[in-house]
Structures are given as structure tokens and as C-alpha cells.
Design a protein around this motif. Sequence first.
Motif, short mmCIF file in Angstrom:
data_model
loop_
_atom_site.label_atom_id
_atom_site.label_comp_id
_atom_site.label_asym_id
_atom_site.label_seq_id
_atom_site.Cartn_x
_atom_site.Cartn_y
_atom_site.Cartn_z
N LEU A 31 -67.50 31.57 73.92
CA LEU A 31 -67.79 32.36 75.11
C LEU A 31 -66.79 33.50 75.24
N THR A 32 -67.16 34.51 76.02
CA THR A 32 -66.26 35.63 76.25
C THR A 32 -64.94 35.18 76.86
N SER A 33 -64.98 34.13 77.67
CA SER A 33 -63.77 33.63 78.32
C SER A 33 -62.75 33.11 77.32
N VAL A 90 -64.97 36.83 64.25
CA VAL A 90 -64.99 36.85 65.72
C VAL A 90 -65.68 38.15 66.10
N ALA A 91 -66.83 38.07 66.72
CA ALA A 91 -67.69 39.24 66.91
C ALA A 91 -66.97 40.44 67.51
N HIS A 92 -66.16 40.21 68.55
CA HIS A 92 -65.55 41.35 69.25
C HIS A 92 -64.44 41.99 68.42
N GLU A 93 -63.95 41.29 67.37
CA GLU A 93 -62.88 41.83 66.54
C GLU A 93 -63.35 42.23 65.15
N SER A 94 -64.33 41.51 64.62
CA SER A 94 -64.71 41.68 63.22
C SER A 94 -65.71 42.78 62.97
N ALA A 136 -67.23 25.88 66.48
CA ALA A 136 -67.73 26.08 67.84
C ALA A 136 -66.62 25.75 68.84
N PHE A 137 -66.26 26.74 69.65
CA PHE A 137 -65.25 26.56 70.68
C PHE A 137 -65.98 26.17 71.97
N LEU A 138 -66.15 24.86 72.16
CA LEU A 138 -66.95 24.35 73.28
C LEU A 138 -66.14 24.34 74.57
N SER A 139 -66.46 25.25 75.47
CA SER A 139 -65.81 25.30 76.77
C SER A 139 -66.90 25.22 77.84
N PRO A 140 -66.55 24.97 79.10
CA PRO A 140 -67.57 24.86 80.15
C PRO A 140 -68.54 26.03 80.15
N HIS A 141 -69.84 25.71 80.26
CA HIS A 141 -70.94 26.66 80.28
C HIS A 141 -71.32 27.16 78.88
N PHE A 142 -70.73 26.57 77.84
CA PHE A 142 -71.10 26.96 76.47
C PHE A 142 -72.59 26.76 76.26
N ASN A 143 -73.13 25.63 76.74
CA ASN A 143 -74.54 25.32 76.51
C ASN A 143 -75.48 26.21 77.32
N GLU A 144 -74.92 27.01 78.24
CA GLU A 144 -75.76 27.92 79.02
C GLU A 144 -75.87 29.29 78.36
N SER A 145 -75.08 29.50 77.33
CA SER A 145 -75.11 30.78 76.63
C SER A 145 -76.19 30.75 75.55
N LYS A 146 -77.15 31.65 75.68
CA LYS A 146 -78.22 31.70 74.67
C LYS A 146 -77.67 32.14 73.32
N TRP A 147 -76.64 32.97 73.33
CA TRP A 147 -76.07 33.43 72.06
C TRP A 147 -75.38 32.28 71.34
N CYS A 148 -74.50 31.57 72.04
CA CYS A 148 -73.78 30.46 71.41
C CYS A 148 -74.77 29.39 70.94
N ASP A 149 -75.74 29.11 71.77
CA ASP A 149 -76.74 28.10 71.44
C ASP A 149 -77.47 28.45 70.14
N GLN A 150 -77.87 29.70 70.02
CA GLN A 150 -78.60 30.12 68.82
C GLN A 150 -77.69 30.21 67.60
N GLU A 151 -76.43 30.59 67.82
CA GLU A 151 -75.50 30.66 66.70
C GLU A 151 -75.29 29.29 66.09
#
Length: 345
Positions: free
Chosen positions: A105-107, A128-132, A155-170
Motif C-alpha cells: 500500500l502507499t502507506s 517498487v513501483a514508485h521508485e523503479s 507482499a507487505f500485508l498491512s491493514p486494508h491491503f485486501n481492499e486495494s484492487k491493485w495489491c489484490d490483482q498483483e
Amino acid sequence: MSIDIEKLSKMRSVARTLAECDFDEVNLLFHELHTDEVMQGQWEDEDGYERSNEERFSAVLNIIRDLPRDIVEELVPAVSQLFETTIQMNRQQGVRPLFLFASHLTSQKALVGQVSSYLKSWGIMLFVAHESIVPDHEWLKEIEKALHDCDAGVAFLSPHFNESKWCDQEVGWLLGREVPCYALKFHDEDPYGPFGKKQAFPVRADMTAEKIGDEIIRWLSTKPELTNGFYASMVEALKLSQNYHRTDLVWKQLYSATGLDSHEVASILAAIRDNDQVYNASGGVGGENGEYKELAFKLALKQPGFETNRDLAKEVAKSRGLESLLPVESTSDVSDDADPWAVDF
């Protein structure tokens, strides 16, 4: 005469990458190499329009094609770091260091970026998308490319990870490719769905980015399907070592390596020649202790990629006082008609 397919492949890959880079930055690299530089007209026409990538590729290839093998070997990681991109190699043309995909997540951006920097010092690339992603590159295309090419995922699983469509699809993409994927859970955020079958590693609140990176390295070392890439990363880490302690840690991972190719052997020899944190260090594992320049040279000698690096090996042996480790026929002067390396290993 033998054709060095691996060297040719690396030159093509470097040329492809540089063809997409800025004219002045490419020439800055060539200036440092003391080679010819690209002409302005090879990068853009008289009206200021950019030449095609194929035209630029040819211009770069013509400049680097006469470089010696050891310089070509060093160009691959150098170009990757200088231009913040990943050089895509044909997997059939040699083993590359590990390339991982980070889903987060962005956080978690700052922490994941720190983990990425730490892993880079170990020869492991964490996308890492924002750096790479290089500015002006299509970000979605670059993410898809990384997901397609990576050797494993984290996978860096933090609260609300499963609510992110991007993380879920990745994560779904990684699972679909059946590549190893490690779950790091923060604040007891467990894996879910098909990913839930995997045991997650609980990250404590006091764990630094370096400690998280160490855990990822430990996990990678346990995956048999990643062994070749893991050794390639450890070879790179030996070249990059900045202190004796790191050299000790790297050696514990590298000392039992087998099947190293010519690129990896060249990197080990370069570390012995150029890195004072390797050639001045001593240590070892178990009963095999001594100076690392000797231990690493012995390791290189046993690898299938040693033969193609015979000239570099002689140079390194001479500079580091290791001539006695070379095959007997190569330690003394011989006539021009004889092949000093005509030895059965």
C-alpha cells in the motif's frame, strides 16, 4: 575460435536499454569508459526529431562491441543503477541476480523503499513501483512487465491491503504464475483467499528495514527453484561489499555455490581484484577458513564458467599473489606454440 554468446547477449541488452536514454547521460557513461561517444545526429535528425530506437540501438552497439568481456559484465549493473531501470536478459543466456516484485500500500511506501535499497546492496532487485519506474515511462506497462518477469514476490500485508484492487490483482498475478511469494504481515494482517494457504511472517513493530530485508534473504535462500538466481545475487553482493562483516555474511551464503556461469565467475574474480573489503578480509565457514581472496579464487576455479575467464584469472592471480592456485601449466612461461591452459580440470 569460440563465440561468446553470453557476452553478445549482454551487449545487445545494454544497447537496447541505452537506446531509450537521454543523449547527454549516455555520453557521460561513454566518457567515463574512455570510448567513442554517440554523435548528436545519431540521436536526432537535423530537425530535432528523435531517431528510432533501432537507429539508436545500432549507434550504441557500434561503440560497445569492441569492449572487453569484463567491462561488458560491469556495464549491466552499472546501466541498471545509473539509469534506474532493469536490463531485461534472455533467461537462456545466463543467470541473472534475483528480481522481486513488491506489492504494498502507499502507506508502506517509505519502508518498502528502504527495504529495496538494502536488498540492492545484496545484489537483489526489489521492484517498487514508485521508485523503479523511470519518469515518462508508461507506469501500467512497467508494472505488468515487472509482474511478468520477476522471479518472486513479496507482499507487505498491512491493514486494508485486501481492499486495494491493485495489491489484490498483483498477488493474484504472482500466484497465477506460480512463482514463490512471501507474505510479511504487519499488525496481524493475515493472508487471505488462495494466498491464505501460505504462512506469513509476523513483522514486529521494532523491526528495521534491514531486519526485514534479512528475513527476505533468509526466505529466498530456502527456495530451491531460486537457487541459481540467489547465487547470482550473492556473487553481486560480494562485489558490492563495503565492510568485512558484510563479506563474512555473503560468504556464508556463497561458499557452497555450484554451477556458476562465466558472468558469475568473472564477478567473483573482479571482487578479488578490486574490492579491498574482499581481498584484505579473512574468515570462512566451518573448517574452510583463511583469506577470502584465496577462498573465493578456489570457489571460482571449481565452476563451469572458469575456463572462459582464464585471462582474467591469470591477471587476478598475479595481482593478488595467488599464482600457486592456478593449474600447474599456467604458472610458468611457456612457448607461444603451447597452450598454458590445456589442462584437464
